[in-house]
Design a protein around this motif. Sequence first.
Motif, PDB file in Angstrom:
ATOM      1  N   HIS A   2      -6.807  -8.873  -0.135  1.00 50.51           N
ATOM      2  CA  HIS A   2      -7.811  -7.902  -0.555  1.00 50.51           C
ATOM      3  C   HIS A   2      -8.519  -8.474  -1.764  1.00 50.51           C
ATOM      4  O   HIS A   2      -7.874  -8.787  -2.748  1.00 50.51           O
ATOM      5  N   SER A   4      -8.966  -0.123   4.087  1.00 55.45           N
ATOM      6  CA  SER A   4      -8.130  -0.311   5.261  1.00 55.45           C
ATOM      7  C   SER A   4      -7.903   1.018   5.928  1.00 55.45           C
ATOM      8  O   SER A   4      -8.056   2.070   5.318  1.00 55.45           O
ATOM      9  N   GLN A   5      -7.528   0.942   7.174  1.00 62.56           N
ATOM     10  CA  GLN A   5      -7.100   2.128   7.891  1.00 62.56           C
ATOM     11  C   GLN A   5      -5.668   1.862   8.336  1.00 62.56           C
ATOM     12  O   GLN A   5      -5.295   0.712   8.592  1.00 62.56           O
ATOM     13  N   PHE A   6      -4.899   2.910   8.399  1.00 62.61           N
ATOM     14  CA  PHE A   6      -3.505   2.746   8.800  1.00 62.61           C
ATOM     15  C   PHE A   6      -3.211   3.548  10.059  1.00 62.61           C
ATOM     16  O   PHE A   6      -3.586   4.712  10.160  1.00 62.61           O
ATOM     17  N   ARG A  50     -10.689  -2.138  -0.786  1.00 57.11           N
ATOM     18  CA  ARG A  50      -9.433  -1.471  -0.421  1.00 57.11           C
ATOM     19  C   ARG A  50      -9.721  -0.602   0.790  1.00 57.11           C
ATOM     20  O   ARG A  50      -9.320   0.535   0.866  1.00 57.11           O
ATOM     21  N   ILE A 105       1.330   4.812   1.502  1.00 59.02           N
ATOM     22  CA  ILE A 105       0.931   5.656   2.624  1.00 59.02           C
ATOM     23  C   ILE A 105       1.098   7.090   2.148  1.00 59.02           C
ATOM     24  O   ILE A 105       2.214   7.583   1.986  1.00 59.02           O
ATOM     25  N   GLU A 165      -1.735  -1.863   9.342  1.00 57.18           N
ATOM     26  CA  GLU A 165      -3.005  -1.842   8.629  1.00 57.18           C
ATOM     27  C   GLU A 165      -4.065  -2.526   9.465  1.00 57.18           C
ATOM     28  O   GLU A 165      -3.883  -3.646   9.910  1.00 57.18           O
ATOM     29  N   CYS A 223       1.784  -5.615   2.473  1.00 52.20           N
ATOM     30  CA  CYS A 223       0.461  -6.060   2.916  1.00 52.20           C
ATOM     31  C   CYS A 223       0.349  -7.561   2.706  1.00 52.20           C
ATOM     32  O   CYS A 223       0.750  -8.073   1.675  1.00 52.20           O
ATOM     33  N   ARG A 264      -8.428  -3.213   9.614  1.00 52.42           N
ATOM     34  CA  ARG A 264      -9.576  -3.203   8.712  1.00 52.42           C
ATOM     35  C   ARG A 264     -10.838  -3.241   9.556  1.00 52.42           C
ATOM     36  O   ARG A 264     -11.219  -4.280  10.060  1.00 52.42           O
ATOM     37  N   HIS A 307       0.858  -1.191   0.000  1.00 49.98           N
ATOM     38  CA  HIS A 307       0.000   0.000   0.000  1.00 49.98           C
ATOM     39  C   HIS A 307       0.885   1.229   0.000  1.00 49.98           C
ATOM     40  O   HIS A 307       1.999   1.207   0.508  1.00 49.98           O
ATOM     41  N   GLU A 342      -5.538   7.486   7.346  1.00 48.55           N
ATOM     42  CA  GLU A 342      -4.226   7.361   7.971  1.00 48.55           C
ATOM     43  C   GLU A 342      -4.229   8.126   9.285  1.00 48.55           C
ATOM     44  O   GLU A 342      -4.498   9.322   9.306  1.00 48.55           O
TER      45      GLU A 342
END
Length: 166
Positions: free
Chosen positions: A104, A110-112, A108, A91, A123, A100, A125, A89, A150
């Motif tokens: 997936h 996701s949170q970081f 897509r 950032i 990551e 990753c 989810r 991914h 993020e």
Amino acid sequence: MPQRQAFPKPSHDHERCIAKAMDAARQACASQGAQFTELRRQVLEIVWGSHAPIGAYEILSALTKNGRRPAPPTVYRALDFLLAHGLAHRIESKNAYVGCTHRHEDDRHSQFLICRACGQAVEVRDFALSQAIQQLAKNSGFAIEDQMVELAGLCPTCKGKDAHAS
Ligand SMILES: [Zn+2]
Ligand SMILES: [Zn+2]
Ligand SMILES: [Zn+2]
């Protein structure tokens, strides 16, 4: 309860993370009929050098240390490949890349969580959060094309150090 081991422990065996990631990548490429070329493999291995996102130029210089001298566009193409196949991914806030191992499908979402002290990015989810964002967009008549969440802060290890220091 904190998110179960979202951040890897400092003492964890990172060689295992790398080995697992490389295995998963080989399998993902095979099942998608994609070529896991030597350059793509090397780039992914460099991205997996740690859990902190790494910039394209650092990747380039790591490759040069490995004895290769690829042109920057070649490295960007390798990175695009990794992104397209869900193996890494980007950032955005760091302009850098992180590996990753999630599968997936076409999501897509996701949170970081990004530690400002050690630089590690993890990551997570959270489906409910993704749903809430979708709803927010819908209410605003907005069509989301890319969802990048993020969060910057301190990981459990660095937070501990911070508390001791002050
Ligand atoms: Zn690791
Ligand atoms: Zn992912
Ligand atoms: Zn940290």
